[in-house]
Write an enzyme that holds these catalytic residues in place. Structure first.
Site, mmCIF file in Angstrom:
data_model
loop_
_atom_site.group_PDB
_atom_site.id
_atom_site.type_symbol
_atom_site.label_atom_id
_atom_site.label_comp_id
_atom_site.label_asym_id
_atom_site.label_seq_id
_atom_site.Cartn_x
_atom_site.Cartn_y
_atom_site.Cartn_z
ATOM 1 N N ASP A 143 40.730 14.432 32.274
ATOM 2 C CA ASP A 143 39.590 14.131 31.416
ATOM 3 C C ASP A 143 39.674 12.655 31.066
ATOM 4 O O ASP A 143 40.608 11.976 31.472
ATOM 5 C CB ASP A 143 39.661 15.008 30.150
ATOM 6 C CG ASP A 143 38.286 15.258 29.547
ATOM 7 O OD1 ASP A 143 37.452 14.331 29.562
ATOM 8 O OD2 ASP A 143 38.047 16.381 29.075
ATOM 9 N N ALA A 183 35.825 22.146 29.349
ATOM 10 C CA ALA A 183 37.186 22.539 29.713
ATOM 11 C C ALA A 183 37.634 21.862 31.000
ATOM 12 O O ALA A 183 38.821 21.750 31.270
ATOM 13 C CB ALA A 183 37.239 24.044 29.894
ATOM 14 N N LYS A 184 36.650 21.418 31.803
ATOM 15 C CA LYS A 184 36.930 20.765 33.094
ATOM 16 C C LYS A 184 37.958 21.541 33.895
ATOM 17 O O LYS A 184 38.892 20.974 34.445
ATOM 18 C CB LYS A 184 37.357 19.313 32.879
ATOM 19 C CG LYS A 184 36.283 18.501 32.151
ATOM 20 C CD LYS A 184 36.549 17.029 32.147
ATOM 21 C CE LYS A 184 35.454 16.240 31.454
ATOM 22 N NZ LYS A 184 35.337 16.513 30.008
ATOM 23 N N ARG A 185 37.765 22.868 33.971
ATOM 24 C CA ARG A 185 38.693 23.708 34.696
ATOM 25 C C ARG A 185 38.421 23.627 36.191
ATOM 26 O O ARG A 185 37.444 23.018 36.633
ATOM 27 C CB ARG A 185 38.591 25.163 34.204
ATOM 28 C CG ARG A 185 38.977 25.319 32.741
ATOM 29 C CD ARG A 185 40.394 24.837 32.475
ATOM 30 N NE ARG A 185 40.894 25.305 31.189
ATOM 31 C CZ ARG A 185 41.038 24.559 30.109
ATOM 32 N NH1 ARG A 185 40.710 23.284 30.142
ATOM 33 N NH2 ARG A 185 41.525 25.075 28.986
ATOM 34 N N THR A 203 32.414 23.454 31.767
ATOM 35 C CA THR A 203 32.498 22.336 32.712
ATOM 36 C C THR A 203 33.647 22.627 33.683
ATOM 37 O O THR A 203 34.705 23.110 33.289
ATOM 38 C CB THR A 203 32.760 21.003 31.992
ATOM 39 O OG1 THR A 203 33.972 21.093 31.243
ATOM 40 C CG2 THR A 203 31.615 20.658 31.037
#
Lengths: 274, 274
Positions: free
Chosen positions: A99, B95-97, B121
């Protein structure tokens, strides 16, 4: 933990096995479900049965977060248990984070300061400022996704630029401007053994975290043949094949047997290729 | 929530503002630190002060996970509070998983089933099987990272293949084989306004989640001019500029004022470009 300390552990245990603690309430033996914290109870038994045969544990955060608060508690208790009982273990938070700067700093704080993990897996897509915040602490590691073991890895990781250089090779090259092999490792799937030589051409000295042995079908020998370097340079992960080796009350014994089997193969590989 | 329902909200409120709940214990007003759950107390005040002016909230998971168990509790309470008080809000777990299939399934379960979020996200690096598990539920959204707002976005997202097609364009193209604009959005940073036209050429009808306005310096007008489509197609996020507008006991009032200011600009943009 330093690179040298990890290598010493590997030589001492004659193992470069990382046991993936992908603990799923739907897959653990039913008799555990009556306990207050089934995931933690399962992990403790698996850890005690396999610690002799491995040098690292890798809890995959997704499995814990899926259980919400209780899952986080199980995760923290598991990490604390390993730290206390087996302080020599290399502890990897398989979080695949990535991130912008201030957010990655938060993750670094969470995994390194609060949880005392040795390493965190990080996704490269957002680039340097998403990775650097994980590199501020000594003897803490970033394990960057380079070439993953899943089918979808072909979608983007293998796309080549005008000079025939693939994205995973760009990741290996560019990230070496951010960190040395004393603080960064790469994820390279065992299912990618045909590409291992391209990885080693760019990153000859780095440790590689290698998922995909066992359930996903990668071959240990194929990986060691092209992937092992003078300080071993490999942490081979096995999750399902070990922790779910058996579903009865003897699940831990079965997991220990399975881990021992892998350790013996690894001793052979170290003897053959180190 | 469906695409049409989101558009209706936007027209009704004359706003396409998403407030990022990047709540950091070190940045919130000191007087809150005496409460049992400062993060939750801060969020509640910010939410009540800004709800009139925004259509979405986006808690960034990193900020909550950094606080460990307590952080998760604050996160779950915040989500439950919004669901109960402002059920019309579009709720994004930032969460950008992105992980292999069985693991991504776990995340999908966590965010959609347990937490009832509308969107998550997701990072594209691992490809199709890391994204598909998030696409199984109706009216739930994947927001895929395409072109991020940070400096490091240039490291990999702008690498071009032999035909001059950049990775972010590959992500936009290939991912459209997995999902329609009724279930997928893309993250495109406001700081990338020069590339917005290339995004819209490939994804004319998709909603774009646009970070980078405010603290990161992106321009709302520049984004709307090239990015807005016939159903608005934009969710513009602002985090720090709104939630940390003021650090005194009046922080919430200041946040509300700031959100209102942005909403008024957005009404103008809708009037001008929709």
């Amino acid at each position: 933990m330093t690179k040298q300390e990890l290598f010493e552990q590997i030589k001492e245990k004659q193992s470069f096995l990382c046991v993936g603690l992908d603990t799923d309430l739907n897959k653990i033996p039913k008799h555990l479900l009556d306990s207050d914290d089934p995931i933690y109870e399962f992990n403790k038994s698996i850890i005690n049965a396999t610690a002799k045969y491995c040098v690292a544990y890798k809890p995959n955060l997704a499995f814990y977060e899926a259980a919400g608060l209780d899952g986080w508690l199980s995760f923290e208790k598991t990490v604390a248990y390993i730290k206390q009982r087996y302080p020599e273990m290399f502890l990897i938070a398989d979080a695949k984070r990535g991130d912008i700067g201030n957010t990655s700093e938060m993750y670094a704080r969470s995994f390194f300061d609060n949880l005392k993990m040795d390493a965190v897996t990080v996704a490269p897509y957002m680039g340097e400022d998403s990775v650097r915040p994980f590199l501020v602490q000594k003897e803490k590691w970033v394990i960057l996704l380079a070439l993953t073991s899943n089918k979808g890895s072909n979608d983007f990781q293998l796309i080549e630029d005008g000079n025939g250089e693939a994205i995973f090779e760009k990741v290996l090259k560019i990230s070496q401007q951010w960190a040395s092999d004393e603080e960064m490792m790469y994820v390279v799937g065992a299912t990618q053994d045909k590409l291992f030589s391209r990885v080693r051409k760019i990153a000859p000295n780095h440790f590689l975290l290698v998922p995909g042995i066992g359930a996903q079908g990668g071959s240990l020998e194929a990986v060691c043949k092209v992937g092992m370097n003078s300080s071993c340079g490999l942490l081979v992960n096995s999750s399902r094949a070990i922790i779910y080796a058996d579903n009865s009350e003897d699940f831990a014994t079965a997991a220990g047997k399975e881990a021992h089997k892998v350790q013996l193969e690894m001793a052979e590989m170290l003897n053959k290729y180190l």
